[in-house]
Design a protein around this motif. Structure first.
Motif, short mmCIF file in Angstrom:
data_model
loop_
_atom_site.label_atom_id
_atom_site.label_comp_id
_atom_site.label_asym_id
_atom_site.label_seq_id
_atom_site.Cartn_x
_atom_site.Cartn_y
_atom_site.Cartn_z
N MET A 1 46.39 57.56 84.74
CA MET A 1 45.17 57.01 84.16
C MET A 1 44.77 57.82 82.94
O MET A 1 44.94 59.02 82.89
CB MET A 1 44.04 57.00 85.20
N HIS A 2 44.20 57.14 81.96
CA HIS A 2 43.78 57.79 80.72
C HIS A 2 42.71 58.85 80.99
O HIS A 2 41.76 58.61 81.74
CB HIS A 2 43.23 56.73 79.77
N THR A 3 42.87 60.00 80.40
CA THR A 3 41.87 61.06 80.48
C THR A 3 40.89 60.89 79.33
O THR A 3 41.29 60.82 78.17
CB THR A 3 42.51 62.45 80.41
N GLU B 1 34.06 49.65 83.48
CA GLU B 1 34.75 49.10 84.63
C GLU B 1 35.70 48.01 84.17
O GLU B 1 35.49 47.37 83.13
CB GLU B 1 33.77 48.52 85.65
N VAL B 2 36.76 47.82 84.93
CA VAL B 2 37.66 46.68 84.75
C VAL B 2 37.36 45.74 85.90
O VAL B 2 37.67 46.04 87.06
CB VAL B 2 39.13 47.11 84.74
N ALA C 1 35.91 56.48 73.85
CA ALA C 1 36.61 57.02 75.01
C ALA C 1 36.64 56.01 76.16
O ALA C 1 37.67 55.84 76.83
CB ALA C 1 35.96 58.32 75.46
N LEU C 2 35.52 55.32 76.37
CA LEU C 2 35.47 54.32 77.44
C LEU C 2 36.36 53.12 77.13
O LEU C 2 37.01 52.57 78.03
CB LEU C 2 34.03 53.87 77.66
N ALA C 3 36.39 52.71 75.86
CA ALA C 3 37.26 51.59 75.48
C ALA C 3 38.73 51.93 75.74
O ALA C 3 39.49 51.10 76.24
CB ALA C 3 37.05 51.24 74.01
N LEU C 4 39.13 53.15 75.41
CA LEU C 4 40.51 53.57 75.65
C LEU C 4 40.81 53.66 77.14
O LEU C 4 41.91 53.31 77.59
CB LEU C 4 40.78 54.90 74.96
N TRP C 5 39.83 54.10 77.92
CA TRP C 5 40.01 54.14 79.37
C TRP C 5 40.22 52.73 79.92
O TRP C 5 41.10 52.51 80.77
CB TRP C 5 38.79 54.78 80.03
N MET C 6 39.42 51.77 79.46
CA MET C 6 39.56 50.40 79.92
C MET C 6 40.93 49.83 79.57
O MET C 6 41.55 49.14 80.40
CB MET C 6 38.45 49.53 79.31
N GLN C 7 41.39 50.12 78.38
CA GLN C 7 42.72 49.64 77.98
C GLN C 7 43.79 50.19 78.91
O GLN C 7 44.68 49.46 79.38
CB GLN C 7 43.01 50.05 76.54
N ALA D 1 47.61 49.57 83.33
CA ALA D 1 48.19 50.05 84.58
C ALA D 1 48.24 48.97 85.65
O ALA D 1 49.06 49.03 86.57
CB ALA D 1 47.39 51.25 85.09
N ARG D 2 47.39 47.95 85.50
CA ARG D 2 47.38 46.83 86.45
C ARG D 2 48.32 45.71 86.02
O ARG D 2 48.38 44.66 86.67
CB ARG D 2 45.97 46.29 86.59
#
Length: 306
Positions: free
Chosen positions: A1-3, A74-75, A97-103, A108-109
């Motif tokens: 998962m993205h840090t 959240e996704v 940072a949140l946008a990159l985490w969502m991507q 990953a799904r």
């Protein structure tokens, strides 16, 4: 998962059901800053997170300044997420940072695209545009103003409009999903997920789930409304969360009848105004304007290919 690459002093962690109130407060602050009003309710988050298919810890992340939540993402489905940043913490890179985490979480799904709704022209809209997100569709929030005349829309002979009975809930689900999947590209929502957002939503009362039945007793139309209880003590607002009519039963005025019925029962339960949202995929904007609703805000769903 993205840090998450966060400014010094900020931390992040997956969220839990106990964080719903904090998420609501961040989202409400963001809407107040962008729209001048708050549309979100804590009950919306509780109901959405209550879907059996949704794993809160695996699908969310929160950004904290000490113990205070200042941003979250959240996704929520294969191609959609949501995020918010406390307006007092904008300009620090949290949104990016949140946008990159969502991507990364969507990738990953196995998703090939991820998007989210943002008010048109807002800070979030401008940020996502700068990050290369395109507009997938446009949404409108419409309201029936306080005191507006509710014009009766009679049903065809033999049809009835009333509160749905529990044994009819599966048929209501079928009508809703069949209609929404005509234009929404997603998997069919499981019945238990559907009901978690209705009967599992805090404040649910049976009168909030409405149906139209034909002369044979078959469910051919449905509407779900909620009653938004404001925290400042002002009168509540009725929100029409879903409205659908079976394809072979359209062009008889059933949708308009369901709409004005929602307005009427909302008023009977203390609502001074009624609202709903629709988007450019449905072609329903004109229907709602015909019954006296007015556009109060415009949103865009921005997405990026992964």
């Amino acid at each position: 998962m993205h840090t998450l690459d966060l400014p010094p002093g900020l931390t992040s962690r997956p969220l839990s059901e106990d964080d719903a109130r904090a998420v609501y407060e961040v989202m409400a602050a963001q809407e107040q800053a962008d729209l001048g009003t708050v549309e979100i309710e804590e009950a919306d988050i509780v109901a959405d997170w209550g879907r059996p298919s949704f794993e809160v810890a695996a699908s969310t992340v929160g950004v904290f300044d000490g113990d205070r939540l200042v941003g979250y993402a959240e996704v929520t489905a294969a191609d959609r997420g949501d995020a918010a940043v406390d307006p007092r913490h904008r300009g620090r890179g949290i949104g990016t940072a949140l946008a990159l985490w969502m991507q990364d979480a969507a990738r990953a799904r196995g998703s090939t695209v991820i998007g989210m709704p943002v008010p048109e022209g807002s800070s979030g809209d401008l940020l996502l545009a700068a990050l290369g997100y395109r507009v997938r569709w446009t949404s409108w929030v419409l309201k029936l103003p306080p005191g507006a005349t509710i014009v009766d829309r009679p049903l065809p002979e033999g049809y009835v409009l009333r509160e749905a009975r529990p044994e009819e809930y599966p048929a209501v689900h079928t009508v809703a999903e069949d209609a929404f999947l005509e234009w929404s590209v997603r998997d069919r929502e499981p019945y238990d997920d559907f009901m978690a957002q209705i009967t599992g939503r805090p404040g649910f009362a049976p009168w909030q789930l409405r149906l139209v039945a034909d002369a044979a007793g078959d469910v051919v139309g449905m509407a779900h409304l909620t009653l938004a209880i404001t925290e400042d003590g002002s009168p509540p607002e009725a929100y029409v969360a879903r409205l659908a009519v079976r394809r072979d039963q359209r062009h008889q005025g059933l949708a308009q009848a369901l709409m004005v019925d929602a307005f009427r029962v909302g008023r009977e339960h203390g609502a001074e105004s009624s609202c709903l949202s629709t988007d450019s995929r449905t072609g329903a904007l004109g229907l709602y304007e015909k019954v006296g609703m007015e556009v109060t805000s415009v949103w865009v769903n921005r997405a990026i290919d992964l």
